[in-house]
Each structure stands twice: as C-alpha cells, then as structure tokens.
Design a protein around this motif. Sequence first.
Motif, short mmCIF file in Angstrom:
data_model
loop_
_atom_site.label_atom_id
_atom_site.label_comp_id
_atom_site.label_asym_id
_atom_site.label_seq_id
_atom_site.Cartn_x
_atom_site.Cartn_y
_atom_site.Cartn_z
N SER A 126 0.83 -1.20 0.00
CA SER A 126 0.00 0.00 0.00
C SER A 126 0.87 1.26 0.00
CB SER A 126 -0.95 -0.01 1.20
OG SER A 126 -0.22 -0.26 2.38
N GLY A 127 2.01 1.18 0.68
CA GLY A 127 2.93 2.31 0.66
C GLY A 127 3.45 2.57 -0.75
N THR A 128 3.79 1.50 -1.47
CA THR A 128 4.28 1.66 -2.83
C THR A 128 3.18 2.18 -3.74
OG1 THR A 128 5.57 -0.30 -2.35
CG2 THR A 128 5.72 0.56 -4.56
N ASN A 129 1.95 1.71 -3.52
CA ASN A 129 0.83 2.25 -4.30
C ASN A 129 0.71 3.75 -4.10
OD1 ASN A 129 0.02 -0.13 -5.46
ND2 ASN A 129 -1.42 -0.63 -3.81
N LEU A 130 0.82 4.17 -2.85
CA LEU A 130 0.74 5.59 -2.53
C LEU A 130 1.86 6.36 -3.23
CD1 LEU A 130 -0.76 7.69 -0.76
CD2 LEU A 130 0.98 7.29 0.98
N LEU A 131 3.05 5.77 -3.19
CA LEU A 131 4.20 6.40 -3.83
C LEU A 131 3.98 6.54 -5.34
CD1 LEU A 131 7.03 7.51 -3.38
CD2 LEU A 131 7.93 5.22 -3.66
N LEU A 132 3.47 5.45 -5.95
CA LEU A 132 3.20 5.47 -7.39
C LEU A 132 2.15 6.54 -7.71
CD1 LEU A 132 3.81 4.16 -10.11
CD2 LEU A 132 2.02 2.51 -9.66
N LEU A 133 1.13 6.62 -6.85
CA LEU A 133 0.09 7.63 -7.02
C LEU A 133 0.68 9.03 -7.03
CD1 LEU A 133 -2.92 8.40 -7.08
CD2 LEU A 133 -2.92 8.23 -4.61
N CYS A 134 1.56 9.28 -6.06
CA CYS A 134 2.20 10.60 -6.00
C CYS A 134 3.10 10.82 -7.21
CB CYS A 134 3.01 10.74 -4.72
SG CYS A 134 1.96 10.76 -3.26
N GLY A 135 3.75 9.76 -7.68
CA GLY A 135 4.56 9.86 -8.89
C GLY A 135 3.72 10.23 -10.09
N TYR A 136 2.56 9.58 -10.22
CA TYR A 136 1.66 9.89 -11.33
C TYR A 136 1.18 11.33 -11.25
CZ TYR A 136 1.28 4.98 -12.79
OH TYR A 136 1.53 3.73 -13.26
N ALA A 137 0.82 11.75 -10.02
CA ALA A 137 0.36 13.14 -9.85
C ALA A 137 1.47 14.11 -10.26
CB ALA A 137 -0.08 13.38 -8.42
N THR A 138 2.72 13.72 -9.97
CA THR A 138 3.85 14.56 -10.37
C THR A 138 3.95 14.63 -11.90
OG1 THR A 138 5.01 13.84 -8.39
CG2 THR A 138 6.32 14.93 -10.08
N LEU A 139 3.82 13.48 -12.56
CA LEU A 139 3.89 13.46 -14.03
C LEU A 139 2.77 14.29 -14.65
CD1 LEU A 139 4.75 9.78 -15.02
CD2 LEU A 139 6.28 11.71 -14.71
#
Lengths: 260, 282
Positions: A126-139
């Motif tokens: 779930s932590g990695t999902n959150l990280l990926l989500l923030c990465g996508y928001a950054t992109l």
Amino acid sequence: MKRFWSWAALIVGSLYFLLPLIGTVEFSLRMRRGEYSLDAYRSVLADPNFRATFSYSVVMALLTIALGVLIVVPTAYWVRLRLPRLRPVIEFITLLPLVIPAIVIVFGYIRLFNTSSILPLTGTASGTNLLLLCGYATLALPYMYRAVDTGLSTLDVRSLTEAAQSLGAGWVRIIGRLILPNVMGAVMSGAFLSFAIVIGEFTMAALLNRPAFGPYMQLLGANRAYEPAALAVIAFAVTWGCMGLMQLLSRLFGTRIPAK
Amino acid sequence: MRNIGWNWLGVVPFFAFAALFLVLPTMNIVIGAFQNPQGEFTLANLAGLASPRIVSSFVISIKISLASAVLGCLIGFAMAAAVVMGGVPRWIRGPLMTFSGVASNFAGVPLAFAFIATLGRVGLVTLLLRQWFGINIYAMGFNLLSFWGLTLTYLFFQIPLMILIITPALDGLKREWREAAEVLGASTGQYWRMVALPILFPSLLGTFALLFANSFGAVATAYALTGSSLSIVPIMLFAQIRGDVLQDPHLGYAMAFGMIVVTGLANLAYVIMRTRAERWMR
C-alpha cells in the motif's frame, strides 16, 4: 507548384501516420491462420491479468486526477488571489516533470523512500501504491496546472472571492462551490490528459514493481505475437478517446492547453 | 488583508508535495552522483561515465534524439507550412491539429507494438513491400530494433509535436512582411531566406531542442521495442535500477545526472529561444 508540394507533404505525412494504425489493426486480426478473426482480442479480454492490471491502472488514474485537483486547484487559485509574485516559481516547479525524465524521478523515489529511510514507503504494497500515485500526480502536474491556470485566467478571481466572502462563505466553500465549478472545463481537460498518461505509463510502475497496465503490456509483448497488436488497438482507443474528449472540452470551454 | 504568514499557509501543501515527490528525489540523485558508497564527496562517479559502454550509450542516445528531432522538425514544418500557407483546403487544418494533439501524447508500449505490427519482420508494410514490389527490407539491412527503426518510431510523436508548436509561429508571419518584400522585388526564395526564416529561426531552434529532450528521456517505447538489445541511456539506466548491471550503484546516479544535464540544457535552449521568438508574435 506550391500547392503540389503542400499536397505531397500532407499525403506523405498522413501515410506515415495511417500505416502503423492500419498495420496494427490488420495484425491484431491475423491470429487465426488464413482468415481474419477477433481471436487475439478474445484472448486478451479473457486474460485475468488484463482485467486486473487494467482496472488497477483505471483506479490509479482516477485517484491521480483527484489528488491532482486537490493540489492544483487551491494552489493556482491562492497564488492568483494572494501571492501573484509567486506565480513564476510555481510555474517553474510544475514544468520540472517535463525536464527531469520520469526514470530519474522514480530512481530518486527508490532511493529516498526505501525500507531503511525515514519514510519507508517501498516497504509495503500500500505504501508503494501511494508512492506510485504521487509519482503519477507529479507526471500529470504540468498538464493539470496549466489547464487550471488557463481556466482561472478567464475568471475575475478577486471579485468572485470578495462577493462570496461578503455572503459569508469560508475558504473550503469558496474553492469547492465557486472556483472549482467555474474551472470545471479546464479541470476536465487536464483530467483526461492525466488519465491517458497514467493508463499507458510504464517506467514508474515497472520500477516500483506495481501490477499496472503498462508493465503488463510490455510483458505480453515480449511473450506473444498477436495479442500485443490487439492490446495496442485497445490502448489506442482508450488514449484517443480521452484525448478526443479533452480537445472537445477545451474547444467547448475555450481553454487551450499546449501539448508540452 | 491578513498578514503574510497566513497567506503563505495556502501554498504549503503544494510546496510540500513538490519537495517530497519532485525536488528531493531529484536532489538525492544529483547528490548521489557526487558521493561514494561511504557518503564522501567524490568525482569518481562522473569520471566513471567515461567508460566505453556508457559513452557509447550516450552517443547513440544523442544520435537517435538528434535524428528524430531533425526529421521531426523538417517533416512537421513541411506539413504545418502546407496547411498554413500551402493553398490546401482550410478544412484540413482542424483534423490535422486534433490528430497532432492526440499523437504527440501517444508514446510508450502500444506505439512500439504498432510499429512491430507494421514494420516488424511479418508486419503489414514489410509483407506488402515484399509481395507487391519484391522488396525485402530486412534483406536490405533494415531492422526495427536498430537506430533507424527507433528513430522512425519516435517520429510518430515528434512530427505532431512540431506541428503543434510551429503552426502558431507560422500564423504569426504577417502578410504585410511578404507584401513589403514583394514590393521591394524579392523572389519567394529571397523572402524565405531573408525574412521568414530569420524570424522563424528562434521558434525552429527552440522546438528542435524540445523535440531532442522529448526523445532523449523516452524509455517505454524503446524498452518495448528493443528489450535491452539497443543500449541507449534510458534503457541502460533502467537495467541499472532493476539490477546492478554496472557493478557500481553510484555509477547509476552519475548516468541519471548526465540525463538531467542533457534534457536540462535542451529545455533551457527551448525557453531562451521561445522568449526570443515571442518578440515577433505580437
């Protein structure tokens, strides 16, 4: 003479763009020997991994849009209203994801949020999902911010705010009930673009080991012959549907989003 | 008016997000490029970039980016010029711009599949060329998983990007300039060489830089197309992050730093050129 060369340029260019599209569709129909069939599509759609990864990416895309709106709309509004001098700074930061390659950003994530760091996001799923989500928001940040900022520029933010305040509205109410509906067209444009980006994204999801649609497509491409073409047609349809809707909306609402 | 401190609170969420997920991760890589595994300052990682494998990966990446940017600029310019001033029907412009908006954002894994289905060994165009004209492009040395294959694929998003950016610049060429040139006796060639191209030059150069950066950072298309058979920088870095292929993790930071420098310079060139171009766009 001029007209001849114009037509020549357009026809050669169009051929270059049409041939891969035709080629992909034709190839995706070739699975059954000797005749055209939809077997490749059937095979793809029946694959449980397809459904799992595709729905994973759809959910991530929707969350990305929500996070993007949550970050960008209040910020863009506030900067226009109270901190106009900060605008160039914010603009510069939102453009950074176009300058720094995504692979470098995700490399930084892996370093910064690894299991031995202060914020060990990569330690759990779930932590990695959150990280990926923030990465996508950054992109998606450059597209989202520019869309919303363009939308805001058509409003008289100050008068609207003062009117709302004199009627007794608080900040949450002003942003949620007044500003957001007024920039909805722009937000939707940014949202569709974000959706298209997240659905096809490969690098971040692959390096963070998340079961997203992009890595699934890549894996299938490495192991199968005809299914990838069917997958490409599906991905084309999704992306182009999103982008088409975005262009339609931006024309309807009169906001223009530059491509990059 | 409330006080300054309160005003700042409104942008704290944005700056916190940007710091955590954009600035700090990048800084971490940049700093890591100047550190040894013990965390001491060193230039050894940057010196390590000089190894033949890494140098050749940068060279081939830069070559592909240059080729796809040059061809993208030329073809995109020709198509944009055709619709803006080429005398073709006006209705063509709308669909072309819409399509460009879509295609410029269509990169990644599906794009690679599309080109495999078209120009791969059993792709549509490959087969048609063989059946209709007896041309076997693979026997002639063409390979999709090569320099030209990758360049050809990248053009699919480079040309539309050029069209999108250069069309407004072409629109900005005022009719009066052309008329003035003609009154003074200039031929079409002279008008282009001495008036139009010098005005367009910053736009052209800026877009070229942007296209260059655009293909330099692309990973997914190349990875899906070639696996790891073509050692361009993003693919080398991808492999390095996945597993330590360079036998030195800090060399990976140096490579990533090198990528930032290249795309950063290209984007800087774009910004400078765009500022110059805007002088004429009023």
